[in-house]
Design a protein around this motif. Structure first.
Motif, PDB file in Angstrom:
ATOM      1  N   MET A 153       0.845  -1.193   0.000  1.00  0.00           N
ATOM      2  CA  MET A 153       0.000   0.000   0.000  1.00  0.00           C
ATOM      3  C   MET A 153       0.884   1.248   0.000  1.00  0.00           C
ATOM      4  N   GLU A 154       0.604   2.172  -0.923  1.00  0.00           N
ATOM      5  CA  GLU A 154       1.339   3.430  -0.955  1.00  0.00           C
ATOM      6  C   GLU A 154       1.052   4.235   0.311  1.00  0.00           C
ATOM      7  N   THR A 155       2.033   5.015   0.740  1.00  0.00           N
ATOM      8  CA  THR A 155       1.867   5.830   1.943  1.00  0.00           C
ATOM      9  C   THR A 155       2.218   7.283   1.644  1.00  0.00           C
ATOM     10  N   ILE A 156       1.809   8.172   2.545  1.00  0.00           N
ATOM     11  CA  ILE A 156       2.074   9.601   2.397  1.00  0.00           C
ATOM     12  C   ILE A 156       2.160  10.216   3.787  1.00  0.00           C
ATOM     13  N   GLU A 157       3.009  11.223   3.944  1.00  0.00           N
ATOM     14  CA  GLU A 157       3.053  11.957   5.202  1.00  0.00           C
ATOM     15  C   GLU A 157       1.934  12.979   5.212  1.00  0.00           C
ATOM     16  N   ILE A 158       1.251  13.111   6.337  1.00  0.00           N
ATOM     17  CA  ILE A 158       0.159  14.071   6.462  1.00  0.00           C
ATOM     18  C   ILE A 158       0.740  15.424   6.855  1.00  0.00           C
ATOM     19  N   GLY A 159       0.832  16.308   5.870  1.00  0.00           N
ATOM     20  CA  GLY A 159       1.407  17.626   6.102  1.00  0.00           C
ATOM     21  C   GLY A 159       2.784  17.540   6.711  1.00  0.00           C
ATOM     22  N   ASN A 160       3.009  18.335   7.740  1.00  0.00           N
ATOM     23  CA  ASN A 160       4.279  18.316   8.470  1.00  0.00           C
ATOM     24  C   ASN A 160       4.125  17.698   9.855  1.00  0.00           C
ATOM     25  N   SER A 161       3.106  16.863  10.007  1.00  0.00           N
ATOM     26  CA  SER A 161       2.771  16.322  11.325  1.00  0.00           C
ATOM     27  C   SER A 161       3.702  15.213  11.793  1.00  0.00           C
ATOM     28  N   GLY A 162       4.412  14.601  10.861  1.00  0.00           N
ATOM     29  CA  GLY A 162       5.200  13.424  11.197  1.00  0.00           C
ATOM     30  C   GLY A 162       4.402  12.141  11.123  1.00  0.00           C
ATOM     31  N   LEU A 163       3.086  12.261  10.890  1.00  0.00           N
ATOM     32  CA  LEU A 163       2.237  11.080  10.738  1.00  0.00           C
ATOM     33  C   LEU A 163       2.306  10.572   9.305  1.00  0.00           C
ATOM     34  N   THR A 164       2.416   9.276   9.144  1.00  0.00           N
ATOM     35  CA  THR A 164       2.404   8.654   7.819  1.00  0.00           C
ATOM     36  C   THR A 164       1.195   7.743   7.728  1.00  0.00           C
TER      37      THR A 164
ATOM     38  N   THR B 168      -1.763  17.822   2.887  1.00  0.00           N
ATOM     39  CA  THR B 168      -2.259  16.578   2.308  1.00  0.00           C
ATOM     40  C   THR B 168      -3.773  16.683   2.148  1.00  0.00           C
ATOM     41  N   ALA B 169      -4.267  16.243   0.996  1.00  0.00           N
ATOM     42  CA  ALA B 169      -5.704  16.310   0.711  1.00  0.00           C
ATOM     43  C   ALA B 169      -6.330  14.934   0.872  1.00  0.00           C
ATOM     44  N   LEU B 170      -7.195  14.795   1.889  1.00  0.00           N
ATOM     45  CA  LEU B 170      -7.976  13.579   2.069  1.00  0.00           C
ATOM     46  C   LEU B 170      -9.255  13.759   1.258  1.00  0.00           C
ATOM     47  N   CYS B 171      -9.394  13.018   0.182  1.00  0.00           N
ATOM     48  CA  CYS B 171     -10.476  13.248  -0.761  1.00  0.00           C
ATOM     49  C   CYS B 171     -11.658  12.328  -0.452  1.00  0.00           C
ATOM     50  N   TYR B 172     -12.761  12.932  -0.034  1.00  0.00           N
ATOM     51  CA  TYR B 172     -13.939  12.110   0.266  1.00  0.00           C
ATOM     52  C   TYR B 172     -14.853  12.032  -0.953  1.00  0.00           C
ATOM     53  N   GLY B 173     -15.682  10.989  -0.966  1.00  0.00           N
ATOM     54  CA  GLY B 173     -16.536  10.768  -2.131  1.00  0.00           C
ATOM     55  C   GLY B 173     -15.741  10.343  -3.348  1.00  0.00           C
ATOM     56  N   ALA B 174     -14.620   9.646  -3.161  1.00  0.00           N
ATOM     57  CA  ALA B 174     -13.746   9.296  -4.290  1.00  0.00           C
ATOM     58  C   ALA B 174     -14.465   8.445  -5.331  1.00  0.00           C
ATOM     59  N   LEU B 175     -15.493   7.719  -4.916  1.00  0.00           N
ATOM     60  CA  LEU B 175     -16.301   6.927  -5.860  1.00  0.00           C
ATOM     61  C   LEU B 175     -17.657   7.568  -6.109  1.00  0.00           C
ATOM     62  N   CYS B 176     -17.791   8.843  -5.726  1.00  0.00           N
ATOM     63  CA  CYS B 176     -19.026   9.604  -5.960  1.00  0.00           C
ATOM     64  C   CYS B 176     -20.245   8.826  -5.478  1.00  0.00           C
ATOM     65  N   ARG B 177     -20.181   8.454  -4.191  1.00  0.00           N
ATOM     66  CA  ARG B 177     -21.296   7.781  -3.529  1.00  0.00           C
ATOM     67  C   ARG B 177     -21.740   6.511  -4.274  1.00  0.00           C
TER      68      ARG B 177
END
Length: 330
Positions: free
Chosen positions: A1-12, A200-209
């Motif tokens: 699974m690809e990962t990403i850091e959330i902004g500058n929070s240190g959370l991945t 970081t953009a958490l995109c909701y509705g990625a499958l348009c409901r």
């Protein structure tokens, strides 16, 4: 699974997150707790590390189920819990925006209890509340961060101008807009703003409901309080155009990549910038297609074909504005 850091929070976090609006039952025709818990735990087994929820999803129900699933599965150190704040409701269970300092402080305690945790990883303001200065809201959340109750801060459904005002009062790591192949209003503002400002953009509705799952038919009926009964895209006069677009998108996905339209829709979101695609599910079987999203990309030629399909079938896209809660109680 690809990962990403959330902004500058240190959370991945994983770039596919589990969205749990439907798990709360509200506006989705109910839910089965055992199925929901199984779905959350299986999502983590498949590599999903971000679980996104909110108090208003079932008026506490979704958070409670997420808390049970994580606690019972011993998963707390494996997941990033993202929840929200800033909506209120009365006995009629009709949400309205409320980011007053008192509401924020009440909600953090309620969410910590329901989620059965002592810290929330990503705390997001659900909708902008113009009755409270955005910078003041940020200051309260910054205080909660200093108290150790939250680790990172986000906003949802904010415009770039509203984000600018918010950031005058504190730090920001994430934005959460609606975003999918059919709802692309943020292409020219929120997405480039996030890239420019390290968000970081958490995109909701990625499958348009569910529309981009490829399983919605023209005669599909939705029961009870299902929000799709009020979504303009799902009405008799517009749904056939969207289904025709889905059919052509599926043909493109098959011909170019050997994938489903669902996989194409999620991959497209992930290829648009510093994004996480929120994958809504309440049954374990709805997670099966996740494996099809990894290891490939939508190239520029395919993106141009996608744009042509959308222009042909949906020359006047319908926005997701119908989901916005009122500014105050009725």
């Amino acid at each position: 699974m690809e990962t990403i850091e959330i902004g500058n929070s240190g959370l991945t976090a994983s770039r596919i997150g589990l969205g749990t609006w439907a798990i709360g039952g509200w506006m989705w025709g109910g839910t089965e707790e055992a199925d929901a818990i199984d779905t959350i735990q299986q999502a983590v087994e498949r590599g999903v590390t971000l679980i996104d929820t909110a108090p208003v999803y079932g008026f506490g129900r979704s958070e409670e189920i997420v808390g049970k699933a994580i606690s019972q599965g011993g998963l707390r150190d494996k997941v990033v819990i993202a929840t929200k704040v800033g909506l209120n409701w009365g006995s009629d269970e009709k949400p309205f925006r409320d980011s007053s300092p008192a509401r924020l402080r009440q909600e953090i305690e309620d969410s910590l209890r329901r989620l059965d945790t002592d810290v929330i990883d990503l705390y997001q303001v659900h909708w902008p509340d113009p009755k409270t200065p955005f910078a003041e809201t940020a200051e309260v959340l910054e205080g909660l961060k200093k108290e150790g109750k939250i680790r990172a801060i986000g906003v949802s459904n904010y415009s770039p101008a509203e984000v600018d005002d918010f950031r005058k009062g504190g730090s920001l790591d994430a934005v959460q807009p609606p975003y999918n192949l059919f709802e692309r209003e943020i292409d020219n503002d929120v997405i480039p703003y996030a890239e420019l400002n390290g968000l970081t953009a958490l995109c909701y509705g990625a499958l348009c409901r569910g529309l981009l799952s490829g399983k919605v038919t023209a005669d599909r009926e939705f029961e009870g309080d299902d929000l799709r009964n009020n979504d303009p895209k799902f009405q008799a006069e517009t749904l056939p155009n969207y289904i025709a677009a889905v059919d052509d998108l599926h043909a493109l996905a098959q011909e170019r990549f050997g994938k489903s339209v669902l996989a194409l829709a999620i991959r497209w979101v992930l290829d648009q910038g510093p994004t996480i695609a929120l994958w809504g599910a309440r049954h374990p079987r709805q997670l099966d297609a996740m494996a099809d999203v990894e290891g490939w990309h939508v190239d520029d030629a395919a993106k141009a074909e996608i744009d042509a399909i959308l222009k042909r079938h949906i020359p006047e896209p319908i926005s997701p504005a119908f989901m916005a809660p009122p500014l105050k109680a009725a």
